[in-house]
Design a protein around this motif. Sequence first.
Motif, short mmCIF file in Angstrom:
data_model
loop_
_atom_site.label_atom_id
_atom_site.label_comp_id
_atom_site.label_asym_id
_atom_site.label_seq_id
_atom_site.Cartn_x
_atom_site.Cartn_y
_atom_site.Cartn_z
N SER A 1 -58.30 -23.81 -12.61
CA SER A 1 -56.94 -23.49 -12.19
C SER A 1 -55.94 -24.04 -13.19
O SER A 1 -56.28 -24.90 -14.01
CB SER A 1 -56.68 -24.03 -10.77
OG SER A 1 -56.99 -25.39 -10.71
N SER B 1 -54.26 -17.41 -14.57
CA SER B 1 -54.13 -18.86 -14.40
C SER B 1 -55.31 -19.46 -13.65
O SER B 1 -55.65 -20.61 -13.87
CB SER B 1 -52.80 -19.20 -13.74
OG SER B 1 -52.90 -19.00 -12.35
N ASN B 2 -55.95 -18.69 -12.81
CA ASN B 2 -57.14 -19.17 -12.08
C ASN B 2 -58.31 -18.25 -12.38
O ASN B 2 -58.17 -17.04 -12.33
CB ASN B 2 -56.92 -19.11 -10.56
CG ASN B 2 -56.01 -20.21 -10.06
OD1 ASN B 2 -55.40 -20.95 -10.83
ND2 ASN B 2 -55.96 -20.33 -8.74
#
Length: 136
Positions: free
Chosen positions: A31, A123-124
């Motif tokens: 993350s 982003s993750n």
Amino acid sequence: MQLTTLLPVFLSTLGLANAATLARPPPWQVSDWSIVSSPGGTVYGFDIQASASANSPAFKTHCDGIVPNATACDDKNVTATVTQDKHPLWHVEVSHAWYLFPKGESEQTYWATGEKNVTRLQSNFTITPDHFYGVA
Ligand SMILES: *[C@@H]1O[C@H](CO)[C@@H](O)[C@H](O)[C@H]1NC(C)=O
Ligand SMILES: *[C@@H]1O[C@H](CO)[C@@H](O)[C@H](O)[C@H]1NC(C)=O
Ligand SMILES: *[C@@H]1O[C@H](CO)[C@@H](O)[C@H](O)[C@H]1NC(C)=O
Ligand SMILES: *[C@@H]1O[C@H](CO)[C@@H](O)[C@H](O)[C@H]1NC(C)=O
């Protein structure tokens, strides 16, 4: 050493019989991935966590470093290497090392590594560890 040689070590020292578990540990969750290029270099950062599986301990740490060198994360058992892939992809490789000290035997070191190609904007994401090594 490859999985084929590692497996008997696991089975004999840990008494585990579930090869499927070893072959398919839970994916590692990444993350807050970020990567920023500047004239001084390309700098990345991310958090990563893994649950324990029957054959590997859990970990949770923050990694940052500069492309393309391998860099230890805050948890030194975890190492990240990020390199540029075909635009817009970045190749993220993570390896996790741990040690076992079986009674009456010498220390054993294990590694699991996994990789993923991601863009700057993801982003993750997850990384599935798919290579295992052990030195008994
Ligand atoms: C990314 O993962 C973190 C931690 O698991 C979570 O708090 C956050 O909501 C996730 N963000 C997105 C965009 O999925
Ligand atoms: C990457 O590693 C090489 C070899 O160790 C070193 O010469 C170089 O300075 C490192 N680059 C960065 C950006 O840390
Ligand atoms: C690193 O690995 C060792 C041996 O497996 C373990 O004892 C230690 O707690 C780990 N470090 C962290 C920060 O988890
Ligand atoms: C990432 O890209 C490289 C080069 O294009 C490729 O060899 C590798 O298999 C890719 N990895 C994954 C996990 O898709």
